[in-house]
Design an enzyme around this catalytic site. Structure first.
Site, PDB file in Angstrom:
ATOM      1  N   ASP A  53       0.836  -1.198   0.000  1.00  0.00           N
ATOM      2  CA  ASP A  53       0.000   0.000   0.000  1.00  0.00           C
ATOM      3  C   ASP A  53       0.873   1.251   0.000  1.00  0.00           C
ATOM      4  O   ASP A  53       0.383   2.371  -0.067  1.00  0.00           O
ATOM      5  CB  ASP A  53      -1.002   0.000   1.157  1.00  0.00           C
ATOM      6  CG  ASP A  53      -0.371  -0.133   2.526  1.00  0.00           C
ATOM      7  OD1 ASP A  53       0.869  -0.091   2.632  1.00  0.00           O
ATOM      8  OD2 ASP A  53      -1.123  -0.283   3.516  1.00  0.00           O
ATOM      9  N   GLU A  95       9.129  -4.001  10.756  1.00  0.00           N
ATOM     10  CA  GLU A  95       9.507  -2.696  10.204  1.00  0.00           C
ATOM     11  C   GLU A  95       9.918  -1.725  11.301  1.00  0.00           C
ATOM     12  O   GLU A  95       9.191  -1.509  12.267  1.00  0.00           O
ATOM     13  CB  GLU A  95       8.353  -2.100   9.398  1.00  0.00           C
ATOM     14  CG  GLU A  95       8.685  -0.742   8.799  1.00  0.00           C
ATOM     15  CD  GLU A  95       7.662  -0.246   7.786  1.00  0.00           C
ATOM     16  OE1 GLU A  95       7.848   0.868   7.263  1.00  0.00           O
ATOM     17  OE2 GLU A  95       6.677  -0.971   7.525  1.00  0.00           O
TER      18      GLU A  95
END
Length: 264
Positions: free
Chosen positions: A45, A181
Site C-alpha cells: 500500500d 519494520e
C-alpha cells in the site's frame, strides 16, 4: 530460480539462506525482479505514497491493490506474490474474507495485514479458507496517526516483550511470514529466534531471515524523504538489473543492511 512457495521460504529460514524481497506495482518491473532472482514481490500500500504522491498509505483501496496485483502477477513467473490489505479492509470477518478473496483472485499467493493480537482470529479464519497470511509488526504505517508519525517501535522493554508475544501469537494463529519494520536490531533478532516462520526486515537490522525495500527507495527515485534504512543501488551500479542483483547479493551475504542503516 524455481517457483517460490511458502514451503520454499520456510526451508530457506531453516537452512539460513536469506530471502530477498522488493515491492512491485507493474508487470515490467515484476518481470525484471523475477528474472534476476528476487524471491518475494509485495504489492505494497506504499503505492499511495510512491505512485500516487500521498503522505501516507491510508487512501489506498482494495480495488487499487487488486489492479496492481494482477499487473505484477502477469510479470512474475517464479517469485511469491504478496498483496497488502489496505487500511480498514479487514475490520470485520465478512469484509476481510471478501477483500482477501479479491486479492487472491487477482493473482496474490498471500495477503499481508498489520497488527498484533487483535488479528489472531482473523488469521485463523483466512488460513482455514486457504488464504496464507503475512503478518506485520513494528512500525505499521496504517497506524501512523496512532503512533504520531513514522517512528521506530519497540525501544522500551515492555513494548519489546509485547512485540515478541504478538509475533508468537501471529505464528500460532497460522501466519506463514512476518514483516518487521523499524524495530531495533536486537529485538528483530529476538523475534526471529523466537518463531519458526521466516521474518522479513525493513529497518530491522540484518539478523532477520530476509529483507525488503520499496523499489523506488532502492533506485533512489522516491520523491521527498528516503528512509535511513534504504540504500541507493542505482547510484552504485548505474543499471537497474545490476542494482537488483547487488541488492540480492548483499542481502544474502548479510552486508545489507549494515549498522548505519539499522536502529539500536
Amino acid at each position: 530460480m524455481a517457483k517460490i512457495t511458502t514451503s520454499t521460504l520456510l526451508k530457506m529460514k531453516q537452512s539460513e539462506e536469506k530471502i530477498a524481497a522488493l515491492t512491485a506495482y507493474d508487470a515490467s518491473f515484476a518481470s525484471l525482479f523475477d528474472s534476476v532472482g528476487v524471491h518475494v514481490l509485495l504489492i505494497g500500500d506504499s503505492l499511495g505514497m510512491v505512485l500516487q504522491g500521498g503522505d501516507s498509505t491510508l487512501s489506498v483501496t482494495n480495488e487499487q491493490i487488486a489492479y496492481h496485483t494482477k499487473s505484477v502477477r502477469a510479470g512474475a513467473t517464479n517469485a511469491l506474490v504478496i498483496a497488502d490489505m489496505p487500511f480498514m479492509t479487514y475490520y470485520n470477518e465478512t469484509e476481510t474474507m471478501r477483500n482477501a478473496h479479491e486479492l487472491m483472485a487477482a493473482g496474490a499467493n498471500m495477503v499481508k495485514m498489520e497488527g498484533g493480537d487483535w488479528l489472531y482470529s482473523t488469521i485463523k479464519q483466512l488460513t482455514k479458507n486457504g488464504i496464507p497470511v503475512c503478518g506485520h509488526l513494528g512500525l505499521t504505517p496504517q497506524s501512523v496517526n496512532v503512533f504520531g508519525g513514522f517512528k521506530v517501535q519497540g525501544r522500551d522493554n515492555q513494548k519489546a516483550l509485547e512485540m515478541i508475544e504478538h509475533a508468537k501469537g501471529l505464528e500460532a494463529a497460522g501466519a506463514s511470514l512476518l514483516v518487521l519494520e523499524c524495530v531495533p536490531s536486537d529485538l528483530a533478532k529476538a523475534i526471529t529466534d523466537a518463531i519458526a516462520i521466516p521474518t522479513i526486515g525493513i529497518g530491522a537490522g540484518n539478523q532477520t531471515d530476509g529483507q525488503i525495500l520499496v523499489m523506488h527507495d532502492m533506485f533512489g527515485i522516491s520523491s521527498g524523504y528516503i528512509p535511513k534504512f534504504s540504500k541507493n543501488y542505482i547510484e552504485l551500479t548505474g543499471d537497474m538489473r545490476k542494482a537488483v542483483s547487488l541488492y540480492i547479493e548483499e542481502v544474502q551475504s548479510g552486508d545489507f543492511p549494515d549498522e548505519s542503516r539499522s536502529f539500536n
